[in-house]
Design an enzyme around this catalytic site. Sequence first.
Site, mmCIF file in Angstrom:
data_model
loop_
_atom_site.group_PDB
_atom_site.id
_atom_site.type_symbol
_atom_site.label_atom_id
_atom_site.label_comp_id
_atom_site.label_asym_id
_atom_site.label_seq_id
_atom_site.Cartn_x
_atom_site.Cartn_y
_atom_site.Cartn_z
ATOM 1 N N PHE A 329 42.223 115.272 24.948
ATOM 2 C CA PHE A 329 41.758 114.071 24.370
ATOM 3 C C PHE A 329 40.678 114.251 23.088
ATOM 4 C CE2 PHE A 329 43.436 112.519 28.446
ATOM 5 C CZ PHE A 329 44.564 112.066 27.915
ATOM 6 N N LYS A 335 40.647 109.113 16.548
ATOM 7 C CA LYS A 335 39.821 108.142 17.684
ATOM 8 C C LYS A 335 38.466 108.306 17.328
ATOM 9 C CE LYS A 335 39.631 109.262 22.179
ATOM 10 N NZ LYS A 335 40.257 109.070 23.500
ATOM 11 N N TYR A 336 37.755 109.443 17.203
ATOM 12 C CA TYR A 336 36.178 109.462 17.194
ATOM 13 C C TYR A 336 35.844 109.219 15.934
ATOM 14 C CZ TYR A 336 36.954 111.316 21.949
ATOM 15 O OH TYR A 336 37.391 111.279 23.218
ATOM 16 N N GLU A 394 27.955 108.999 33.208
ATOM 17 C CA GLU A 394 29.241 109.683 33.719
ATOM 18 C C GLU A 394 29.306 109.941 35.168
ATOM 19 O OE1 GLU A 394 32.291 110.849 34.212
ATOM 20 O OE2 GLU A 394 32.249 110.285 32.309
ATOM 21 N N ASP A 421 28.088 106.101 38.653
ATOM 22 C CA ASP A 421 29.163 104.938 38.337
ATOM 23 C C ASP A 421 28.481 103.853 37.673
ATOM 24 O OD1 ASP A 421 31.321 102.755 38.624
ATOM 25 O OD2 ASP A 421 32.103 104.070 40.056
ATOM 26 N N MET A 422 28.899 103.551 36.606
ATOM 27 C CA MET A 422 28.333 102.578 35.710
ATOM 28 C C MET A 422 28.318 101.241 36.402
ATOM 29 S SD MET A 422 31.309 101.546 33.207
ATOM 30 C CE MET A 422 32.001 103.022 33.176
ATOM 31 N N GLU A 437 35.010 104.488 26.310
ATOM 32 C CA GLU A 437 36.827 104.663 25.984
ATOM 33 C C GLU A 437 37.509 104.761 27.267
ATOM 34 O OE1 GLU A 437 37.609 108.621 24.376
ATOM 35 O OE2 GLU A 437 35.638 109.359 25.032
ATOM 36 N N GLU A 446 43.515 101.555 32.935
ATOM 37 C CA GLU A 446 42.783 102.548 33.566
ATOM 38 C C GLU A 446 41.360 101.556 33.981
ATOM 39 O OE1 GLU A 446 42.052 106.002 31.098
ATOM 40 O OE2 GLU A 446 44.205 106.333 31.027
#
Length: 638
Positions: A329, A335-336, A394, A421-422, A437, A446
């Site tokens: 990815f 994308k970036y 992350e 975990d956010m 993302e 997702e």
Amino acid sequence: PDRPLLWLKMAAGTRVSSGREVNSVPDVGESLGSAGGQGFDFLCMPIVHPRFRREFCSGPAKERPAALTRSDLLLSGRDWNTLIVGKLSPWIQADSEDEQVRMNSQEALLQELNFAAYLGVPAFLLPLRQMNNSNLARVLINHLLTGHHSTVFWIRVPLISWEDMREDLVENDPVLRSEDCSEEETTWLWWHHFRSLCDYNKRIALALEVGPDLPSDAIIDRWVGEPIKAAVLPTSIFLTNKKGFPVLSKVHQNLIYRLFKLEVQFVITGSNRHSEKEFRSYLQYLEYLNQHRPPPNSYETFAKGYEDYLQCPLQPLMDNLESQTYEIFEKDPIKYSQYQQAVYKCLLDRIPESEKDTNVQVLMVLGAGRGPLVNASLRAARQADRKIKVYAIEKNINAVVTLQNWKYEEWGDQVTVVSCDMRDWQAPVKADIIVSELLGSFGDNELSPECLDGAQRFLKEDGISIPSEYTSFLAPISSSKLYNEVRASREKDRDPEAQFEMPYVVRLHNFHQLDAPQPCFTFTHPNRGVFNNNRYKCLEYDIKLNTVLHGFAGYFETILYKDVMLSIRPETHSPGMYSWFPILFPLKQPIPVKAGETVCARFWRCANPKKVWYEWAVTSPECSAIHNPTGRSYTIGL
């Protein structure tokens, strides 16, 4: 499983795979040598002498003691296996109204099918000449379900039926061609009824016979969605150029280019009509077209080998991704750069020139992976000449190792790495900008809505989310190839139809889209309303021609910031971006749809505290079952 045939693969950029069709073969070795000498890969020939009519029921030939046909010892087993495509005797009419003819034809048909299986030919041509082929289908499917042979059956169907070849047409002039589909429908219905009777057996493929006249583009689009394995090109459709060589008209060339993409094999039939030139000149012309076909774009190059290959959608929230997955990815060239552009514009909007040395924006990357969004944000800040403080959050402890190394080697104190975990993180400060993302092929699949809703508590009141909005899209499709792929992915210990109740990520290739995609579910961030991500949408599509519905293709569009977008919807696809293939929602039963009818599809997004799932159904032109109720076959873990 189908065995791989030596000549059954034609990768892009390689030579054309082609065969020569002959109607009688006095000496099989000599004919094969001659075809090979002209550059052909295989010979398409009758298995039995075309004039040898057997009599099984009555008549003087009933007791004839002679051999059915030539000995198999004339060629090696390997040659029969790879270089010969069998053809049915032309006099056989398994669906004749005359019972005597039908019964006799049926016996002869069985005899030839069995002998072809004995020889081990890789493919066998069976022609359709009329609407009713029920008995032919029954004999063939019975033959397929008995024995261990692996022959593929090429069902030979003309693009336009011979009765409908109209003399009053200027050859290949599309302007004069009727847009009324009724006569152009005929032969597709022959094929559709036949493959339906054979229950979409994957060893029954299409050999499309191309005539001098071509049907409308819409009809060709539908044919290209069928499992075409071969295209039969009569020498009579070739024109002559100034130098006396055979060439094809522009409309025929365009069809050939589309067939190249499906990796079909070509069968040249008929006598040499360009007698000044060798027969190989027909094949050389196809080679010329192959060399001059439009080159694949970067998306097609990346997707090579993944066409119509079903993949289970990733669940990065529930599962930790592997390093290689991140690597693929991260290579996306578009994308970036779009994310960088979005952060750049956002920073310029939030920090006036006068405050550029004092105003430090807090930017949080939610789901930082191995750091590509952190790098894009730092590049954007340098480009905008603005100051930022970055938090990289992350949950995958393995990817955090990479982030910590980036920090040590390059980022320094500008970036704080958070292994968490956010949804659980207690942020020390509030963010001006959150960047993520978390999007899947269907946008929300997702669980981006749930993650960003959970993280919104540490975003300032006037804070910005990148992306700020995303919408999923759905389009009805027809594809017996994909229907068969789904059907074949049944697992032993699951419900026999569970594989039809889950979405698949797939590079759609051999399919026909029946109407334009329509918007389905939209999510906006920050979400200033009630946190409820359940959705229900009814979508209606107008179908222009007779077809069969096998499922729905899903896409998404996202607004990163203001006018900076990413999209995999075909109409607005970000050029060169390959991070996402479309998603497929299959149907358990194919639904026939007539021209002028409306397909009504209903999609639900459902959730409980532990998981999210989709349910879907068709309610017009007929009702399907509701697929995946209670998430019984597929859920996305929270």
